[in-house]
Motif scaffolding. Structure first.
Motif, PDB file in Angstrom:
ATOM      1  N   HIS A  33      -1.298  17.285   6.834  1.00  0.00           N
ATOM      2  CA  HIS A  33       0.171  17.303   6.808  1.00  0.00           C
ATOM      3  C   HIS A  33       0.764  16.117   7.569  1.00  0.00           C
ATOM      4  CE1 HIS A  33       0.836  20.875   4.526  1.00  0.00           C
ATOM      5  NE2 HIS A  33       0.088  21.613   5.339  1.00  0.00           N
ATOM      6  N   SER A  34       0.054  15.618   8.567  1.00  0.00           N
ATOM      7  CA  SER A  34       0.562  14.462   9.320  1.00  0.00           C
ATOM      8  C   SER A  34       0.597  13.202   8.454  1.00  0.00           C
ATOM      9  CB  SER A  34      -0.287  14.214  10.566  1.00  0.00           C
ATOM     10  OG  SER A  34      -1.549  13.644  10.235  1.00  0.00           O
ATOM     11  N   GLU A  36       1.777  12.997   5.461  1.00  0.00           N
ATOM     12  CA  GLU A  36       2.933  13.003   4.563  1.00  0.00           C
ATOM     13  C   GLU A  36       4.051  12.054   4.990  1.00  0.00           C
ATOM     14  OE1 GLU A  36       4.251  16.716   2.674  1.00  0.00           O
ATOM     15  OE2 GLU A  36       2.654  17.654   3.859  1.00  0.00           O
ATOM     16  N   ASN A  37       4.224  11.851   6.265  1.00  0.00           N
ATOM     17  CA  ASN A  37       5.322  11.016   6.749  1.00  0.00           C
ATOM     18  C   ASN A  37       4.930   9.555   6.958  1.00  0.00           C
ATOM     19  OD1 ASN A  37       7.127  13.224   6.826  1.00  0.00           O
ATOM     20  ND2 ASN A  37       6.205  13.872   8.756  1.00  0.00           N
ATOM     21  N   LEU A  38       3.706   9.226   6.608  1.00  0.00           N
ATOM     22  CA  LEU A  38       3.228   7.855   6.811  1.00  0.00           C
ATOM     23  C   LEU A  38       3.412   7.019   5.555  1.00  0.00           C
ATOM     24  CD1 LEU A  38      -0.185   8.555   8.598  1.00  0.00           C
ATOM     25  CD2 LEU A  38       1.982   7.904   9.673  1.00  0.00           C
ATOM     26  N   SER A  40       2.090   4.314   2.867  1.00  0.00           N
ATOM     27  CA  SER A  40       0.748   4.311   2.256  1.00  0.00           C
ATOM     28  C   SER A  40      -0.268   3.478   3.038  1.00  0.00           C
ATOM     29  CB  SER A  40       0.820   3.847   0.807  1.00  0.00           C
ATOM     30  OG  SER A  40       1.333   2.543   0.736  1.00  0.00           O
ATOM     31  N   ARG A  43      -1.281   5.537   6.014  1.00  0.00           N
ATOM     32  CA  ARG A  43      -2.051   6.687   5.530  1.00  0.00           C
ATOM     33  C   ARG A  43      -3.494   6.247   5.242  1.00  0.00           C
ATOM     34  NH1 ARG A  43       1.134   8.554   1.454  1.00  0.00           N
ATOM     35  NH2 ARG A  43       0.026   7.363  -0.107  1.00  0.00           N
TER      36      ARG A  43
END
Length: 88
Positions: A33-34, A36-38, A40, A43
């Motif tokens: 879930h962490s 999701e806010n990054l 690409s 990520r």
């Protein structure tokens, strides 16, 4: 009738494996879930970092491969959708 999946059979297998682990493991779910806010690029760095740690810890190669697969945007997006479905 559903349209054909853009994912390869290997990617689908990896996605299934990853979803089972995310559902069963709270720390893996939190990590996922962490992402999701990054953006690409960050990520991808987070995925590379965790897979490096997993290799150093001699974890299951199939799971490492499954985590690596979410570096692909299509697989990552499919994983997000699948995890949301699992959490309902």
């Amino acid at each position: 009738m559903q349209p054909p999946s853009p994912l390869t059979p290997v990617q689908v297998d990896s996605l299934n494996r990853l979803c089972r682990i995310i559902k069963a493991d709270k720390s893996m779910r939190k990590w996922f879930h962490s992402l999701e806010n990054l953006p690409s690029n960050l990520r991808a760095n987070a995925i590379m970092q965790i897979t490096t740690e997993m290799r150093q810890n001699e974890e299951d190669p199939a799971l490492i491969g499954a985590v690596c697969c979410i570096s692909d945007t299509d697989v990552y997006n499919a994983a997000v959708s699948a995890v949301r479905e699992l959490e309902r």
